[in-house]
Scaffold this motif. Structure first.
Motif, short mmCIF file in Angstrom:
data_model
loop_
_atom_site.label_atom_id
_atom_site.label_comp_id
_atom_site.label_asym_id
_atom_site.label_seq_id
_atom_site.Cartn_x
_atom_site.Cartn_y
_atom_site.Cartn_z
N LEU A 172 0.82 -1.22 0.00
CA LEU A 172 0.00 0.00 0.00
C LEU A 172 0.85 1.26 0.00
CD1 LEU A 172 -2.70 -1.17 2.57
CD2 LEU A 172 -3.04 -0.83 0.11
N ASP A 173 2.08 1.15 0.49
CA ASP A 173 2.97 2.30 0.55
C ASP A 173 3.88 2.39 -0.68
OD1 ASP A 173 3.78 4.57 2.15
OD2 ASP A 173 5.71 3.56 2.45
N HIS A 174 3.71 1.46 -1.61
CA HIS A 174 4.54 1.46 -2.83
C HIS A 174 4.21 2.69 -3.68
CE1 HIS A 174 6.10 0.13 -6.77
NE2 HIS A 174 6.92 -0.63 -6.06
N ASP A 175 5.23 3.22 -4.33
CA ASP A 175 5.04 4.44 -5.14
C ASP A 175 3.92 4.28 -6.16
OD1 ASP A 175 6.99 5.76 -3.77
OD2 ASP A 175 8.56 5.43 -5.26
N TRP A 176 3.82 3.10 -6.77
CA TRP A 176 2.81 2.91 -7.82
C TRP A 176 1.40 2.99 -7.25
CZ3 TRP A 176 -0.95 -0.90 -8.91
CH2 TRP A 176 -1.55 -0.77 -10.17
N LEU A 177 1.19 2.42 -6.06
CA LEU A 177 -0.15 2.43 -5.47
C LEU A 177 -0.49 3.75 -4.82
CD1 LEU A 177 -1.17 -0.94 -3.76
CD2 LEU A 177 -2.28 0.30 -5.60
N LYS A 178 0.52 4.52 -4.43
CA LYS A 178 0.25 5.80 -3.77
C LYS A 178 -0.20 6.87 -4.76
CE LYS A 178 4.02 6.47 -1.34
NZ LYS A 178 4.92 7.09 -0.33
N THR A 179 0.07 6.65 -6.05
CA THR A 179 -0.38 7.59 -7.07
C THR A 179 -1.90 7.51 -7.19
OG1 THR A 179 1.67 7.24 -8.30
CG2 THR A 179 -0.17 8.26 -9.50
N GLU A 180 -2.56 8.65 -7.22
CA GLU A 180 -4.01 8.65 -7.33
C GLU A 180 -4.43 8.18 -8.71
OE1 GLU A 180 -6.46 9.13 -5.11
OE2 GLU A 180 -4.82 9.14 -3.67
N PRO A 181 -5.41 7.25 -8.79
CA PRO A 181 -5.87 6.77 -10.09
C PRO A 181 -6.54 7.89 -10.89
CG PRO A 181 -7.32 5.95 -8.35
CD PRO A 181 -6.14 6.60 -7.67
N SER A 182 -6.39 7.82 -12.19
CA SER A 182 -6.98 8.82 -13.08
C SER A 182 -8.50 8.73 -13.05
CB SER A 182 -6.46 8.60 -14.50
OG SER A 182 -7.27 9.27 -15.44
N GLU A 183 -9.16 9.85 -12.78
CA GLU A 183 -10.63 9.87 -12.79
C GLU A 183 -11.17 9.58 -14.18
OE1 GLU A 183 -12.74 10.08 -10.31
OE2 GLU A 183 -11.06 10.12 -8.92
N GLU A 184 -10.42 10.01 -15.21
CA GLU A 184 -10.86 9.75 -16.58
C GLU A 184 -10.91 8.26 -16.87
OE1 GLU A 184 -8.55 11.85 -15.71
OE2 GLU A 184 -9.27 13.83 -16.32
N ALA A 185 -9.89 7.54 -16.39
CA ALA A 185 -9.84 6.09 -16.64
C ALA A 185 -10.96 5.37 -15.91
CB ALA A 185 -8.48 5.53 -16.21
N ILE A 186 -11.20 5.77 -14.65
CA ILE A 186 -12.28 5.14 -13.89
C ILE A 186 -13.62 5.41 -14.54
CG2 ILE A 186 -13.37 4.99 -11.63
CD1 ILE A 186 -10.47 3.95 -11.82
N LEU A 187 -13.85 6.66 -14.98
CA LEU A 187 -15.10 7.01 -15.64
C LEU A 187 -15.28 6.21 -16.92
CD1 LEU A 187 -17.61 8.81 -15.82
CD2 LEU A 187 -16.21 10.53 -16.99
N LEU A 188 -14.20 6.01 -17.66
CA LEU A 188 -14.27 5.24 -18.91
C LEU A 188 -14.74 3.81 -18.63
CD1 LEU A 188 -13.73 4.75 -21.91
CD2 LEU A 188 -11.35 4.28 -21.31
N TYR A 189 -14.17 3.18 -17.62
CA TYR A 189 -14.56 1.80 -17.33
C TYR A 189 -15.98 1.73 -16.79
CZ TYR A 189 -10.05 -0.15 -18.45
OH TYR A 189 -8.94 -0.57 -19.14
N LYS A 190 -16.40 2.73 -16.05
CA LYS A 190 -17.80 2.76 -15.60
C LYS A 190 -18.74 2.85 -16.79
CE LYS A 190 -17.16 5.03 -11.08
NZ LYS A 190 -17.43 6.25 -10.31
N MET A 191 -18.39 3.70 -17.76
CA MET A 191 -19.23 3.88 -18.94
C MET A 191 -19.27 2.59 -19.76
SD MET A 191 -18.04 7.71 -20.12
CE MET A 191 -18.83 7.54 -21.73
N MET A 192 -18.13 1.93 -19.91
CA MET A 192 -18.08 0.68 -20.67
C MET A 192 -18.95 -0.38 -20.02
SD MET A 192 -14.02 0.69 -21.59
CE MET A 192 -13.98 -0.83 -22.51
N ALA A 193 -18.86 -0.47 -18.67
CA ALA A 193 -19.68 -1.43 -17.96
C ALA A 193 -21.16 -1.09 -18.08
CB ALA A 193 -19.26 -1.47 -16.48
N HIS A 194 -21.49 0.20 -18.00
CA HIS A 194 -22.87 0.65 -18.13
C HIS A 194 -23.43 0.32 -19.51
CE1 HIS A 194 -26.40 3.15 -17.40
NE2 HIS A 194 -26.20 3.71 -18.58
N ASN A 195 -22.64 0.59 -20.55
CA ASN A 195 -23.08 0.30 -21.92
C ASN A 195 -23.29 -1.18 -22.13
OD1 ASN A 195 -22.98 2.99 -22.58
ND2 ASN A 195 -20.92 2.88 -23.44
#
Length: 205
Positions: A172-195
């Motif tokens: 959880l303290d690793h540099d890769w996981l500490k970076t905040e996920p892109s809101e654009e990417a999360i929104l894209l996957y939500k839209m794909m799942a919704h479609n």
């Protein structure tokens, strides 16, 4: 993050989700991986060790991209002492190498290995073939496409020696996981799942 034993509405297994949409972006994988680590850590904290931890044990809610851990049929009481190899009942792709080499294993390093395999699957869309390559340290990571940070985390979680693997806190303290996920990417996957949900309803009509 949530741990549950029932199948919530508008959810699908992470296995189906990834196979349907293809490999995930690092941002989407980061969003899900953080939740997966917290869920597994929560189980051990409360004395439950899941010996069959794999991509099919997680559900994704399409509307939120929240991850939920379920299916506790193959679980046992957590202990600090080593388990015998025959106590492990898990998928080959998520079986740590010490099961074969040492004929014994410890709970946390085994779960960390499985989480590394989960992250590998998220960003590759498949496990390496043959799966035995995992046991030999031949992970076949696509280092040209993936960032150095995520490659380092996968290799660390899937280190051949259990003592070389990170703790949950270190993941959880690793540099890769500490970076905040892109809101654009999360929104894209939500839209794909919704479609997909609407297309599925249309096909069933």
């Amino acid at each position: 993050m949530l741990v549950l034993s029932v199948y919530p509405l508008h959810s699908e297994s992470l296995w189906v989700f990834i196979n349907r949409l293809g490999r995930l972006t690092e941002s989407a994988a980061r969003h899900l991986m953080r939740q997966a680590v917290l869920a597994v850590q929560h189980c051990l904290d409360y004395g439950v060790f899941l010996t069959n931890l794999h991509v099919g044990n997680f559900l994704v809610q399409q509307s939120t991209m929240n991850l939920k851990l379920f299916d506790f049929e193959i679980g046992c009481n957590f202990r600090n002492e080593a388990y015998n190899y025959y106590d492990f009942i898990g998928a080959a792709c998520c079986t740590p190498p010490e099961i074969k080499t040492d004929r014994k294993f410890h709970a946390m390093p085994a779960n960390v290995w499985a989480l590394g395999a989960l992250l590998y699957f998220m960003v590759h869309g498949a496990f390496p073939y043959p799966v035995n390559d995992f046991y030999c340290g031949n992970l076949k990571i696509n280092e040209k496409r993936l960032s150095k940070e995520i490659c380092d985390l996968i290799k660390w979680c899937m280190a051949l020696k259990p003592s070389d693997r990170p703790t949950f806190e270190q993941i959880l303290d690793h540099d890769w996981l500490k970076t905040e996920p892109s809101e654009e990417a999360i929104l894209l996957y939500k839209m794909m799942a919704h479609n997909y949900k609407h297309e599925y309803k249309k096909d069933k009509a």
